[in-house]
Design an enzyme around this catalytic site. Structure first.
Site, PDB file in Angstrom:
ATOM      1  N   ASP A   1       0.052  -2.670 -14.336  1.00  0.00           N
ATOM      2  CA  ASP A   1      -0.213  -2.755 -12.896  1.00  0.00           C
ATOM      3  C   ASP A   1      -1.431  -3.631 -12.596  1.00  0.00           C
ATOM      4  O   ASP A   1      -1.516  -4.275 -11.538  1.00  0.00           O
ATOM      5  CB  ASP A   1      -0.486  -1.367 -12.303  1.00  0.00           C
ATOM      6  CG  ASP A   1       0.378  -0.257 -12.847  1.00  0.00           C
ATOM      7  OD1 ASP A   1       0.715  -0.283 -14.043  1.00  0.00           O
ATOM      8  OD2 ASP A   1       0.700   0.659 -12.085  1.00  0.00           O
TER       9      ASP A   1
ATOM     10  N   ASP B   1      -7.984  -0.566  -9.145  1.00  0.00           N
ATOM     11  CA  ASP B   1      -7.039  -0.990  -8.114  1.00  0.00           C
ATOM     12  C   ASP B   1      -7.714  -1.552  -6.871  1.00  0.00           C
ATOM     13  O   ASP B   1      -7.119  -1.580  -5.786  1.00  0.00           O
ATOM     14  CB  ASP B   1      -6.127   0.171  -7.724  1.00  0.00           C
ATOM     15  CG  ASP B   1      -5.050   0.422  -8.769  1.00  0.00           C
ATOM     16  OD1 ASP B   1      -4.546  -0.561  -9.325  1.00  0.00           O
ATOM     17  OD2 ASP B   1      -4.721   1.592  -9.033  1.00  0.00           O
TER      18      ASP B   1
END
Length: 400
Positions: free
Chosen positions: A178, A116
């Site tokens: 994601d 991320d």
């Protein structure tokens, strides 16, 4: 009759007018609301290394619960501040944005164990660099991109999500939907001195995800597990959705937003078509107020929690998608859907207002883990203000 009255009241209270399928929203009113909420929060956020993450529904103080700079959500608060500065040009907001952005520098000093990095660094430093041209931000962003690229597996063709799952779940290599949004950091870096290889990694990740992350109806699964020897898909599973075969709302949002962004960066029409088909399915299954339940197939509908964060992500993605439609009717369809979503989010039903310091209520973080249920969550606020900024720019200039 009661439902019609409620819907009309919703639009009136949120500064929305409708004519046929078209809708308009007073973006200034909504952005000034965001400004007010941020100015409520800032005096209480003294320590730059403590980053707002959530306000739970049972919190009596209404204040942010904070997390560390190493949390995957750490880039959203400084990103919000940069978007607000872009709108209001307030020097105090700029100073706050600089303070919280600089606090993230140590993130790139650690070995990459977090897929991320795009969320963390591009939403914060990326927006900061776009608005200021600060060369220090550029240097850190390029380091972050190089770090993210180390998680790429050439045999599979995707960036490895959650390396710790190898031992915990026995997954040789897993990729979550994601991760599509983290590719924007790589695309940016490739254009800003990071090298062509970063573009190739991002493009290949999107291609492999497009081939393996979707079901026949263009709903997306959360996780794909791959064989690291053959590179083949082993299975599609969920981690935050209701079931392996269900449509987790935020995951579908990540797909819509992510593949639209990848089309912008590559002009590969297959990416845009994938985003469009994912969006059409999502929009066809929404409840009347345009805000999804946390999972479209959860067993307790219509009593299941909503997810305002998914709605905000989709609204922002649809606004960009509308710009790439060749047909004016299609362009208006996706823009109008985005405006209606933002209108609902801007209503008393979803804005936090006096309840707490966030922008939005009613997001769902990780329902199977009973975490952040019906909460205010920082990434919902980030994509909400991003969508408002995008809509404001489209209305004024026709672009984002």
């Amino acid at each position: 009759m009661y439902k019609l009255y409620s819907l009309l009241l919703l639009f009136i209270l949120s500064g929305v007018s409708c004519s046929g399928d078209k809708a308009t929203l007073d973006t200034d009113a909504s952005l000034k609301y965001c400004e007010q909420q941020v100015n409520r929060s800032l005096p209480l956020l003294k320590e730059s290394f403590k980053i707002p993450r959530n306000i739970l529904s049972d919190e009596s103080s209404g204040n942010w619960n904070c997390t560390s700079i190493y949390d995957w959500t750490s880039g959203f608060w400084p990103g919000i501040l940069w978007y607000l500065y872009e709108y209001d040009h307030d020097e105090n907001i700029k100073k706050a944005a600089e303070r919280f952005t600089a606090a993230l520098y140590p993130v790139v000093d650690r070995k990459a164990d977090n897929h991320d990095l795009g969320f963390m660094m591009y939403c914060s430093l990326g927006n900061g660099y776009r608005l200021t041209g600060n060369e220090e931000y550029k240097k850190v962003l390029l380091r972050a991109a190089d770090s993210l690229a180390t998680l790429y597996d050439l045999r599979v063709g995707t960036i490895h999500s959650w390396p710790g799952m190898r031992e915990k779940m026995g997954w040789p290599h897993n990729t979550i939907i994601d991760n599509m949004l983290n590719l924007e950091l790589l695309f940016w870096a490739a254009k800003n001195g990071g090298g062509e290889q970063l573009y190739k990694i991002a493009n290949r990740h999107a291609e492999v995800t497009m081939e393996n992350q979707f079901r026949n109806d263009f709903s997306t699964c959360h996780v794909v597990v791959y064989d690291t020897i053959t590179g083949n898909r082993i299975k599609q599973v969920t981690h935050q959705g209701y079931a392996d075969s269900s449509m987790w709302a935020r995951g579908q949002g990540w797909a819509i937003y992510g593949f639209t962004m990848c089309y912008r960066e590559t002009r590969n029409p297959a990416f845009l078509e994938t985003a469009r088909k994912a969006a059409d399915l999502y929009l066809s299954r929404l409840p009347e107020d345009m805000i999804p339940y946390w999972d479209f197939d959860a067993p307790g509908l219509p009593e299941e929690p909503r997810d305002a964060s998914a709605a905000a992500v989709v609204a922002s993605g649809l606004l960009e998608m509308s710009l790439y439609m060749q047909d004016e009717v299609d362009a208006e369809k996706y823009k109008s859907a985005a405006v209606k979503i933002l209108a609902s989010l801007s209503s008393p039903a979803y804005q936090s207002r006096e309840h707490n310091q966030a922008f939005l209520l009613h997001s769902t973080g990780h329902k199977p883990n009973n975490s952040e249920i019906d909460a205010s969550i920082i990434y919902a606020d980030y994509y909400y203000i991003e969508a408002l900024i995008r809509l404001d720019k489209i209305n004024k200039t026709g672009a984002i």
